[in-house]
Enzyme design. Sequence first.
Site, PDB file in Angstrom:
ATOM      1  N   ASP A  10       0.874  -1.169   0.000  1.00 18.73           N
ATOM      2  CA  ASP A  10       0.000   0.000   0.000  1.00 18.73           C
ATOM      3  C   ASP A  10       0.918   1.228   0.000  1.00 18.73           C
ATOM      4  O   ASP A  10       2.103   1.129   0.341  1.00 18.73           O
ATOM      5  CB  ASP A  10      -0.888  -0.035   1.246  1.00 18.73           C
ATOM      6  CG  ASP A  10      -1.791   1.178   1.374  1.00 18.73           C
ATOM      7  OD1 ASP A  10      -2.373   1.593   0.362  1.00 18.73           O
ATOM      8  OD2 ASP A  10      -1.883   1.717   2.497  1.00 18.73           O
TER       9      ASP A  10
ATOM     10  N   ASP B 242      -0.159   4.987   1.043  1.00 20.22           N
ATOM     11  CA  ASP B 242      -0.391   5.989   2.084  1.00 20.22           C
ATOM     12  C   ASP B 242      -0.344   5.377   3.481  1.00 20.22           C
ATOM     13  O   ASP B 242      -0.983   4.344   3.743  1.00 20.22           O
ATOM     14  CB  ASP B 242      -1.750   6.661   1.868  1.00 20.22           C
ATOM     15  CG  ASP B 242      -1.825   7.360   0.528  1.00 20.22           C
ATOM     16  OD1 ASP B 242      -0.787   7.852   0.057  1.00 20.22           O
ATOM     17  OD2 ASP B 242      -2.919   7.409  -0.052  1.00 20.22           O
TER      18      ASP B 242
END
Length: 223
Positions: A7, A9
């Site tokens: 991922d 963020d």
Amino acid sequence: MELYIFDLDETLIAGDSGMLWHKFLVDKGLITDSRFLAKDTELMRLYALGELQLQQYIQFSLQPIQHLDKGFIDKLVIEFVKRDISQLIYPDAKQLLAQLTAQQKTILIISATVSFIVKAAAELLGVKHCIGVDLVLDDHRYSANIEGIASYRAGKVMRLQEWQTEQREHYTTLYFYSDSINDQAMLEHVDIAYTVNPCPQLSLLAKQKGWPILNWQTHQHRD
């Protein structure tokens, strides 16, 4: 072969690239609504709870820049990642990505952020492969309409599977790193899951599932 998926963020970087992008646009004078950032904060609160409707957020995010040419936005986002994202990369993330690259492992970033930001961030991080939320182009401008499957929640798994069918390599072991409860489907899909600074809901789930919890920190400066 092994595939390492991350991922973006709050996993590779200590912040949310969408919110940072909005602050950047305010600095540039492209967002002038004084209430915009407060609304952004409220929508991201819903995201943290796993309650955000992605199409609603995309429409909100794109509204101030839909009139701008794609080429202008693409240049602007390069300036943005260099100015803002580069300062927020976790040292542990840099080290791990460098280690995997040296070992010639395949790395993929998959994010629920719009693709033009994800691509620029991936390039900054030295990652060749990335998936973000693709937007329909309308007369050389980014529209608020999502193209195909959004890489959000269970959609991340579907986008990953699509991506895998396009690759010549066959990946037998999948790793995934995330901070968010929104990525539960992906964490359960892969062979080996890691949580990075997990949100409260994901922290609880990680303990139940026996997933490792990594505590990555930014550099702390002393006066």
